[in-house]
Design an enzyme around this catalytic site. Structure first.
Site, PDB file in Angstrom:
ATOM      1  N   TYR A 270      10.780  82.714  22.524  1.00 29.15           N
ATOM      2  CA  TYR A 270      10.767  82.435  21.083  1.00 29.15           C
ATOM      3  C   TYR A 270      12.148  82.614  20.465  1.00 29.15           C
ATOM      4  CZ  TYR A 270       5.680  83.031  21.682  1.00 29.15           C
ATOM      5  OH  TYR A 270       4.377  82.958  22.112  1.00 29.15           O
TER       6      TYR A 270
ATOM      7  N   LYS B 147       7.086  88.468  26.549  1.00 26.61           N
ATOM      8  CA  LYS B 147       6.661  87.671  27.709  1.00 26.61           C
ATOM      9  C   LYS B 147       7.862  87.207  28.506  1.00 26.61           C
ATOM     10  CE  LYS B 147       3.092  85.873  24.598  1.00 26.61           C
ATOM     11  NZ  LYS B 147       3.754  85.688  23.307  1.00 26.61           N
TER      12      LYS B 147
ATOM     13  N   ASP C 140       3.350  90.165  18.497  1.00 22.02           N
ATOM     14  CA  ASP C 140       3.374  89.381  19.741  1.00 22.02           C
ATOM     15  C   ASP C 140       4.574  88.436  19.710  1.00 22.02           C
ATOM     16  OD1 ASP C 140       1.449  88.357  22.147  1.00 22.02           O
ATOM     17  OD2 ASP C 140       2.525  86.670  21.246  1.00 22.02           O
TER      18      ASP C 140
ATOM     19  N   HIS D 284       4.368  84.486  31.110  1.00 21.98           N
ATOM     20  CA  HIS D 284       4.057  83.567  30.006  1.00 21.98           C
ATOM     21  C   HIS D 284       3.170  82.391  30.447  1.00 21.98           C
ATOM     22  CE1 HIS D 284       5.957  82.352  25.893  1.00 21.98           C
ATOM     23  NE2 HIS D 284       4.729  81.903  25.976  1.00 21.98           N
TER      24      HIS D 284
HETATM   25  P1  NAD Z   1      -2.025  79.832  14.883  1.00 19.01           P
HETATM   26  O1  NAD Z   1      -3.323  79.273  15.349  1.00 19.01           O
HETATM   27  O2  NAD Z   1      -1.909  81.267  14.570  1.00 19.01           O
HETATM   28  O3  NAD Z   1      -1.621  78.920  13.676  1.00 19.01           O
HETATM   29  C1  NAD Z   1      -0.488  79.148  12.925  1.00 19.01           C
HETATM   30  C2  NAD Z   1      -0.469  78.154  11.788  1.00 19.01           C
HETATM   31  O4  NAD Z   1      -1.654  78.288  10.991  1.00 19.01           O
HETATM   32  C3  NAD Z   1       0.712  78.470  10.883  1.00 19.01           C
HETATM   33  O5  NAD Z   1       1.752  77.590  11.144  1.00 19.01           O
HETATM   34  C4  NAD Z   1       0.156  78.312   9.482  1.00 19.01           C
HETATM   35  O6  NAD Z   1       0.601  77.076   8.970  1.00 19.01           O
HETATM   36  C5  NAD Z   1      -1.334  78.247   9.621  1.00 19.01           C
HETATM   37  N1  NAD Z   1      -1.978  79.373   8.925  1.00 19.01           N
HETATM   38  C6  NAD Z   1      -1.849  80.690   9.210  1.00 19.01           C
HETATM   39  N2  NAD Z   1      -2.588  81.428   8.368  1.00 19.01           N
HETATM   40  C7  NAD Z   1      -3.180  80.566   7.528  1.00 19.01           C
HETATM   41  C8  NAD Z   1      -4.056  80.724   6.426  1.00 19.01           C
HETATM   42  N3  NAD Z   1      -4.483  81.932   6.042  1.00 19.01           N
HETATM   43  N4  NAD Z   1      -4.487  79.616   5.785  1.00 19.01           N
HETATM   44  C9  NAD Z   1      -4.080  78.407   6.168  1.00 19.01           C
HETATM   45  N5  NAD Z   1      -3.241  78.176   7.196  1.00 19.01           N
HETATM   46  C10 NAD Z   1      -2.803  79.253   7.870  1.00 19.01           C
HETATM   47  O7  NAD Z   1      -0.924  79.404  15.997  1.00 19.01           O
HETATM   48  P2  NAD Z   1       0.190  80.117  16.834  1.00 19.01           P
HETATM   49  O8  NAD Z   1       1.235  80.719  15.977  1.00 19.01           O
HETATM   50  O9  NAD Z   1       0.630  79.154  17.840  1.00 19.01           O
HETATM   51  O10 NAD Z   1      -0.592  81.297  17.602  1.00 19.01           O
HETATM   52  C11 NAD Z   1      -0.527  82.665  17.241  1.00 19.01           C
HETATM   53  C12 NAD Z   1       0.389  83.427  18.157  1.00 19.01           C
HETATM   54  O11 NAD Z   1      -0.016  83.261  19.514  1.00 19.01           O
HETATM   55  C13 NAD Z   1       1.844  82.923  18.164  1.00 19.01           C
HETATM   56  O12 NAD Z   1       2.551  83.244  17.011  1.00 19.01           O
HETATM   57  C14 NAD Z   1       2.345  83.562  19.436  1.00 19.01           C
HETATM   58  O13 NAD Z   1       2.593  84.931  19.205  1.00 19.01           O
HETATM   59  C15 NAD Z   1       1.139  83.371  20.352  1.00 19.01           C
HETATM   60  N6  NAD Z   1       1.255  82.148  21.187  1.00 19.01           N
HETATM   61  C16 NAD Z   1       1.295  82.300  22.549  1.00 19.01           C
HETATM   62  C17 NAD Z   1       1.368  81.199  23.383  1.00 19.01           C
HETATM   63  C18 NAD Z   1       1.389  81.392  24.860  1.00 19.01           C
HETATM   64  O14 NAD Z   1       1.653  80.438  25.604  1.00 19.01           O
HETATM   65  N7  NAD Z   1       1.117  82.581  25.347  1.00 19.01           N
HETATM   66  C19 NAD Z   1       1.417  79.909  22.852  1.00 19.01           C
HETATM   67  C20 NAD Z   1       1.378  79.772  21.463  1.00 19.01           C
HETATM   68  C21 NAD Z   1       1.270  80.894  20.655  1.00 19.01           C
END
Ligand code: NAD
Length: 276
Positions: free
Chosen positions: A50, A75, A45, A108
């Site tokens: 990004y 997106k 994704d 998005h």
């Molecule tokens: P997430 O909830 O996946 O959190 C990521 C954070 O969690 C990382 O920085 C890491 O430090 C921590 N983490 C990951 N695995 C872990 C583990 N096993 N143990 C401990 N900590 C851990 O947040 P995200 O990246 O914002 O969301 C996932 C995906 O969603 C993004 O990468 C993106 O592709 C998408 N996204 C979309 C939007 C949107 O507006 N559509 C906004 C934000 C994110």
């Protein structure tokens, strides 16, 4: 370790668990996505915003994995919404990704203040018809935005990608969308590390009971309610752990305890008022 495939309302399938690349530095992206593909992730994704589509594309190309085994989402950024700007934006994304089509293209954010998401959606339908994207969907759409799209175009997006984690469970929005046949994708599925989710007793208890980590418990909680998710990590070890979630199942009592953590805690922007 088999990731379930979810069938969308257009008949295409999507791997329920993927890998998200938000805030992964462009120079690091190829290596990190390569790690993810080696671990077994097949659903990536990304987004134009990004700035790392090229790195994703290089990793996909270098992997040698057949295109039909990969699922790639990108997106459309808010500034590109509109009848004239949407197509060139997807063409730019495809060029950066090195692909002739993506599997899923999303609006998005609704940006209701711009009032361009309906016009944008009509272009999305054309792009889908031409095969530049297999499925089309939205992100951060609230009920009125979804309703307006349905009322004015008659179309039902394949997915709505929304902020969703235990403290922000979005029951009403999910029920509304899913009632229309829209699948829910969770962004920030681990709360983006912005509150102490992994220290919560309900999560810790379940983790201890199954001999897994708190993050694995939270991923299971999403999976068991049919949500599509793509947690992000830059650590290969955590990426692997986040993918190793098919060897245990939360009980109804454990699920109910995690459901009890919902307190309407939004950690990201509010789609009604976001102006970026
Ligand atoms: P997430 O909830 O996946 O959190 C990521 C954070 O969690 C990382 O920085 C890491 O430090 C921590 N983490 C990951 N695995 C872990 C583990 N096993 N143990 C401990 N900590 C851990 O947040 P995200 O990246 O914002 O969301 C996932 C995906 O969603 C993004 O990468 C993106 O592709 C998408 N996204 C979309 C939007 C949107 O507006 N559509 C906004 C934000 C994110």
């Amino acid at each position: 370790m088999t990731v379930p495939q979810i069938t969308l309302n257009d008949g295409h399938t999507i791997p329920q668990l993927g890998f998200g690349v938000f805030q992964i530095d462009p120079p690091e992206t190829e290596r990190i996505v390569t790690d993810a593909l080696e671990i077994g992730y097949r659903h990536i994704d990304t987004a134009a915003a990004y700035g790392n589509e090229e790195g994703v594309g290089r990793a996909l190309a270098a992997s040698g994995i057949p295109r039909d085994q990969l699922f790639v989402t990108t997106k459309l950024w808010n500034a590109e919404q509109g009848a004239e700007t949407t197509r060139p934006a997807l063409e730019r994304s495809l060029a950066k990704l090195g692909l002739d089509h993506v599997d899923l293209y999303l609006i998005h954010w609704p940006r209701p203040d711009l009032d361009r998401y309906v016009a944008t959606w009509r272009v999305f339908e054309q792009l889908q018809g031409e095969g530049l994207t297999r499925s089309i969907g939205v992100s951060n759409f609230h009920r009125p935005h979804l309703q307006r799209l349905v009322d004015e175009t008659g179309a039902v997006p394949a997915v709505n990608q929304i902020e969703l984690h235990p403290a922000f469970a979005q029951h009403e929005l999910r029920a509304f969308g899913e009632g229309l046949g829209i699948r829910t994708e969770a962004w920030g599925p681990l709360g983006q590390g912005k509150y102490d989710l992994f220290g919560d007793p309900a999560i810790v208890r379940a983790a201890q009971a199954h001999g897994v980590t708190p993050a694995q418990v939270v991923i299971r909680w999403h999976l068991q309610q049919g949500v599509i998710l793509f947690p992000k990590s830059v650590s290969r070890e955590r990426m692997a752990a986040n993918f190793d979630v098919f060897g245990f199942e939360l009980t109804d009592a454990e699920t109910a305890a995690i459901d009890g953590l919902d307190r309407g805690l939004r950690v990201g922007a509010d789609p009604d008022t976001a102006t970026f």
